[in-house]
Design an enzyme around this catalytic site. Structure first.
Site, PDB file in Angstrom:
ATOM      1  N   GLY A 121       0.825  -1.199   0.000  1.00  0.00           N
ATOM      2  CA  GLY A 121       0.000   0.000   0.000  1.00  0.00           C
ATOM      3  C   GLY A 121       0.861   1.251   0.000  1.00  0.00           C
ATOM      4  N   ASP A 208      11.209  -3.426   9.356  1.00  0.00           N
ATOM      5  CA  ASP A 208      10.118  -2.542   8.951  1.00  0.00           C
ATOM      6  C   ASP A 208      10.593  -1.563   7.883  1.00  0.00           C
ATOM      7  OD1 ASP A 208       8.079  -3.578  10.439  1.00  0.00           O
ATOM      8  OD2 ASP A 208       8.026  -1.966  11.933  1.00  0.00           O
ATOM      9  N   PRO A 231      12.177   0.209  21.962  1.00  0.00           N
ATOM     10  CA  PRO A 231      12.630   1.447  22.604  1.00  0.00           C
ATOM     11  C   PRO A 231      11.583   2.092  23.498  1.00  0.00           C
ATOM     12  CG  PRO A 231      12.048   1.867  20.326  1.00  0.00           C
ATOM     13  CD  PRO A 231      12.005   0.383  20.511  1.00  0.00           C
ATOM     14  N   GLY A 232      10.320   1.723  23.310  1.00  0.00           N
ATOM     15  CA  GLY A 232       9.268   2.355  24.097  1.00  0.00           C
ATOM     16  C   GLY A 232       9.072   1.778  25.480  1.00  0.00           C
ATOM     17  N   GLU A 300       3.591  -9.231  16.386  1.00  0.00           N
ATOM     18  CA  GLU A 300       4.490  -8.818  17.463  1.00  0.00           C
ATOM     19  C   GLU A 300       4.125  -9.499  18.781  1.00  0.00           C
ATOM     20  OE1 GLU A 300       6.436  -4.695  17.951  1.00  0.00           O
ATOM     21  OE2 GLU A 300       4.713  -4.644  19.325  1.00  0.00           O
TER      22      GLU A 300
END
Length: 351
Positions: A121, A208, A231-232, A300
């Site tokens: 897309g 990604d 990282p979050g 994930e």
């Protein structure tokens, strides 16, 4: 004359008897030799089956006379971060490895690296930046094969690639839901390994497309099963990790369980290891779907469940998939790969 014939007949009978006696005693010996040989062959086969062939992953040979700084086990290069997991897998941070030494070791192995990237897309808009920055930073000097999955093959940009590096395009159908695009990645990775890379003993990384490289991503990242810490959440208690919390799902991680929260946007390792991961996650996802269950973060979530049980042999720090909207924390000395800032409402079909 009659007595002569009788004598010959008697002689023949005696010879037959003697031969019979000899065969009686000799044949068991031959049978014993044959049985011994058969047992010996079976023993050799059994020993072959018991032999543990050392993976080339663990056979690290450095060039003779290579000069580099003496390592120390009492003065660590990093004291501000943890560099090993409880199951003794390295956690890779800037300053924890010698790139010259590692590259010299893996050059002798003549390794090849495949990278998969999905540009479905409107995500095709990120592909040029991904490819161009990969040419600057991703396994420079090694054989690299980047495989692009897209529903817009005519829009794949022309990017000049160095010698030993190649790009192939595989067409995939479009989707009306970004969750479906995300979920199908494991299926497509599994199929790629089975169909195009079955005899390859190299490595594969699944990355990604809405990301770009800023610094070296190289041989320090190679391992059997490789995960990247998200990282979050790397500073958070695991109670805050966005694991799938529904016990009905096959991606379920119970409260009080889990090690780290790993990125679905960057993982890899040896082909056979990633194949097993992709195959298992796909199977679990499809079994959930048949029961009307969709894990919180699709592949994930399933990846995090898989790696909770099947511990990664190497863990990459958040340097390997930072987020551009986040300021760099003090322990992050370099950003190697990051997710770019974007408007999900513009690029996701059902955002």
């Amino acid at each position: 004359m009659k007595h002569l014939n009788n004598g010959r007949a008697l002689t023949l009978v005696l010879v037959a008897v003697l031969l019979g006696v000899l065969c009686y005693y000799i044949t068991p010996s031959f049978r014993g030799i044959k049985l011994f040989k058969e047992n010996d062959i079976r023993q050799e086969n059994r020993l072959d089956a018991d032999v543990i062939h050392v993976s080339r992953e663990f056979h690290l040979v450095a060039p003779d006379h290579l000069q580099y700084k003496q390592p120390s086990i009492v003065h660590g290069s990093r004291t501000d971060v943890v560099t090993v997991t409880p199951w003794l897998a390295p956690v890779v941070w800037e300053g924890t490895f010698n790139p010259v030494l590692l590259d010299s070791i893996y050059n002798k192995k003549n390794v090849s690296i495949t990278a998969t990237v999905f540009a479905v897309g409107k995500y095709i808009m990120f592909l040029k930046n991904f490819l161009e920055t990969a040419e600057q930073h991703f396994f420079i000097g090694f054989k690299v094969h980047i495989c692009v999955f897209t529903d817009r093959p005519d829009e794949v940009p022309q990017v000049r690639m160095a010698t030993g590096r190649q790009l192939t395009v595989r067409s995939v159908p479009s989707s009306k839901r970004w969750q479906e695009i995300s979920a199908r990645r494991m299926e497509l990775i599994q199929s790629l390994i089975e169909e195009q890379l079955p005899n390859d003993s190299g490595y594969i990384f699944c990355l990604d497309v809405d990301s770009k490289f800023h610094g070296r991503w190289g041989t320090e990242s190679l391992g059997g099963l490789v995960a990247v810490i998200h990282p979050g959440y790397y500073r958070d208690d695991r109670s805050k990790f966005p694991y799938e919390r529904s016990p009905e799902s096959r991606a379920y991680v119970a409260p009080g369980e889990g090690d780290f929260y790993y990125c679905g946007g960057a993982f890899g390792g040896l082909l056979q290891e990633v194949h097993q991961l992709a195959k298992t996650c796909r199977s679990n996802f499809e079994s959930d779907a048949k029961e009307g269950i969709e894990a919180a973060w699709q592949e994930e979530s399933h990846l995090n469940r898989y790696m909770w049980i099947n511990k990664p042999s190497k863990v990459l720090s958040p340097e390997y998939l930072w987020q551009d909207f986040k300021p760099k924390n003090p322990e992050v000395h370099i950003i190697r790969f990051s997710g770019v800032i974007k408007n999900y409402a513009e690029i996701r079909p059902n955002a």
